[in-house]
Write a protein that holds these residues in place. Sequence first.
Motif, mmCIF file in Angstrom:
data_model
loop_
_atom_site.group_PDB
_atom_site.id
_atom_site.type_symbol
_atom_site.label_atom_id
_atom_site.label_comp_id
_atom_site.label_asym_id
_atom_site.label_seq_id
_atom_site.Cartn_x
_atom_site.Cartn_y
_atom_site.Cartn_z
ATOM 1 N N GLY A 8 0.818 -1.226 0.096
ATOM 2 C CA GLY A 8 0.007 0.092 -0.087
ATOM 3 C C GLY A 8 0.865 1.259 0.120
ATOM 4 O O GLY A 8 0.206 2.305 -0.003
ATOM 5 N N GLY A 9 1.886 1.340 0.143
ATOM 6 C CA GLY A 9 2.708 2.508 0.238
ATOM 7 C C GLY A 9 3.034 2.928 -1.431
ATOM 8 O O GLY A 9 2.456 2.499 -2.245
ATOM 9 N N GLY A 15 -1.621 16.406 1.287
ATOM 10 C CA GLY A 15 -3.260 16.433 1.370
ATOM 11 C C GLY A 15 -3.658 15.193 0.763
ATOM 12 O O GLY A 15 -4.920 15.015 1.158
ATOM 13 N N GLY A 16 -3.043 14.208 0.100
ATOM 14 C CA GLY A 16 -3.679 13.105 -0.296
ATOM 15 C C GLY A 16 -3.817 11.947 0.825
ATOM 16 O O GLY A 16 -3.435 12.116 2.077
ATOM 17 N N SER A 17 -4.079 10.650 0.362
ATOM 18 C CA SER A 17 -4.254 9.656 1.307
ATOM 19 C C SER A 17 -3.690 8.330 0.584
ATOM 20 O O SER A 17 -3.438 8.087 -0.654
ATOM 21 C CB SER A 17 -5.852 9.339 1.502
ATOM 22 O OG SER A 17 -6.645 10.408 2.078
ATOM 23 N N LEU A 18 -3.339 7.524 1.643
ATOM 24 C CA LEU A 18 -2.688 6.005 1.308
ATOM 25 C C LEU A 18 -3.463 5.197 2.340
ATOM 26 O O LEU A 18 -3.772 5.440 3.742
ATOM 27 C CB LEU A 18 -1.435 5.944 1.610
ATOM 28 C CG LEU A 18 -0.545 6.645 0.023
ATOM 29 C CD1 LEU A 18 0.838 6.746 0.353
ATOM 30 C CD2 LEU A 18 -0.926 5.900 -1.275
ATOM 31 N N ARG A 19 -3.506 3.817 2.076
ATOM 32 C CA ARG A 19 -3.925 2.947 2.942
ATOM 33 C C ARG A 19 -2.731 1.954 2.939
ATOM 34 O O ARG A 19 -2.569 1.234 1.857
ATOM 35 C CB ARG A 19 -5.390 2.397 2.771
ATOM 36 C CG ARG A 19 -5.697 1.498 3.900
ATOM 37 C CD ARG A 19 -7.134 0.736 3.616
ATOM 38 N NE ARG A 19 -6.999 -0.186 2.744
ATOM 39 C CZ ARG A 19 -8.161 -1.112 2.689
ATOM 40 N NH1 ARG A 19 -8.991 -1.041 3.539
ATOM 41 N NH2 ARG A 19 -8.178 -2.067 1.877
ATOM 42 N N LEU A 20 -2.329 1.594 3.855
ATOM 43 C CA LEU A 20 -1.170 0.668 4.129
ATOM 44 C C LEU A 20 -1.933 -0.692 4.527
ATOM 45 O O LEU A 20 -3.040 -0.623 5.546
ATOM 46 C CB LEU A 20 0.013 0.853 4.846
ATOM 47 C CG LEU A 20 0.570 2.205 4.663
ATOM 48 C CD1 LEU A 20 1.726 2.246 5.711
ATOM 49 C CD2 LEU A 20 0.962 2.303 3.416
ATOM 50 N N SER A 21 -1.644 -1.965 4.366
ATOM 51 C CA SER A 21 -2.104 -3.156 4.828
ATOM 52 C C SER A 21 -0.884 -4.238 5.394
ATOM 53 O O SER A 21 0.118 -3.935 4.763
ATOM 54 C CB SER A 21 -2.678 -3.838 3.698
ATOM 55 O OG SER A 21 -3.699 -3.097 3.092
ATOM 56 N N CYS A 22 -1.324 -4.912 6.215
ATOM 57 C CA CYS A 22 -0.504 -5.690 6.902
ATOM 58 C C CYS A 22 -1.100 -7.143 6.895
ATOM 59 O O CYS A 22 -2.098 -7.003 7.953
ATOM 60 C CB CYS A 22 0.300 -5.201 8.150
ATOM 61 S SG CYS A 22 1.593 -6.325 8.730
ATOM 62 N N THR A 113 7.213 -0.551 3.777
ATOM 63 C CA THR A 113 6.709 -0.215 2.705
ATOM 64 C C THR A 113 7.055 1.416 2.566
ATOM 65 O O THR A 113 6.753 2.178 3.601
ATOM 66 C CB THR A 113 5.241 -0.502 2.393
ATOM 67 O OG1 THR A 113 4.653 0.044 1.089
ATOM 68 C CG2 THR A 113 4.394 0.212 3.437
ATOM 69 N N GLN A 114 7.559 1.779 1.368
ATOM 70 C CA GLN A 114 7.857 3.334 1.518
ATOM 71 C C GLN A 114 6.653 4.209 1.310
ATOM 72 O O GLN A 114 6.059 3.816 0.389
ATOM 73 C CB GLN A 114 8.954 3.226 0.198
ATOM 74 C CG GLN A 114 9.255 4.880 0.146
ATOM 75 C CD GLN A 114 10.184 5.536 1.268
ATOM 76 O OE1 GLN A 114 11.075 4.694 1.500
ATOM 77 N NE2 GLN A 114 9.853 6.653 1.670
ATOM 78 N N VAL A 115 6.484 5.265 1.921
ATOM 79 C CA VAL A 115 5.536 6.250 1.724
ATOM 80 C C VAL A 115 6.292 7.555 1.577
ATOM 81 O O VAL A 115 7.175 8.003 2.166
ATOM 82 C CB VAL A 115 4.652 6.440 3.035
ATOM 83 C CG1 VAL A 115 3.781 7.768 2.750
ATOM 84 C CG2 VAL A 115 3.757 5.054 3.347
#
Length: 119
Positions: A8-9, A15-22, A113-115
């Motif tokens: 998910g990175g 101002g944006g969004s991301l969702r990481l999963s594990c 994971t890189q953000v």
Amino acid sequence: QVQLVESGGGLVQAGGSLRLSCATSRSIFSISVMRWYRQAPGKQRELVALATTGSSTQYVESVKGRFTLSRDNVKNTVYLQMNSLKPEDTAVYYCNFADPGPAGRYSYWGQGTQVTVSS
């Protein structure tokens, strides 16, 4: 062998969004305390959010109101929803499942994971 698989990175504008999963195995998912950490270049690893076995959550002050940790007990997956991202959120994010007790019998880490948040 317990594995944690992160995803998910990516690169997003401020101002944006991301969702990481594990995702992990059922054997530890429901009995572990779950944490998300991040490490920016040249900085120490920082605890961002955690969820106890009772599903209460805590967040570092800098992400409160912007990040949300949630758990899917069917998919054995935890998520970190990150909204209103800022350049200072740029880091490698790691998930961690660990023994909640004082003995600390186990601690498993995701691969990271890189953000990257651009200004």
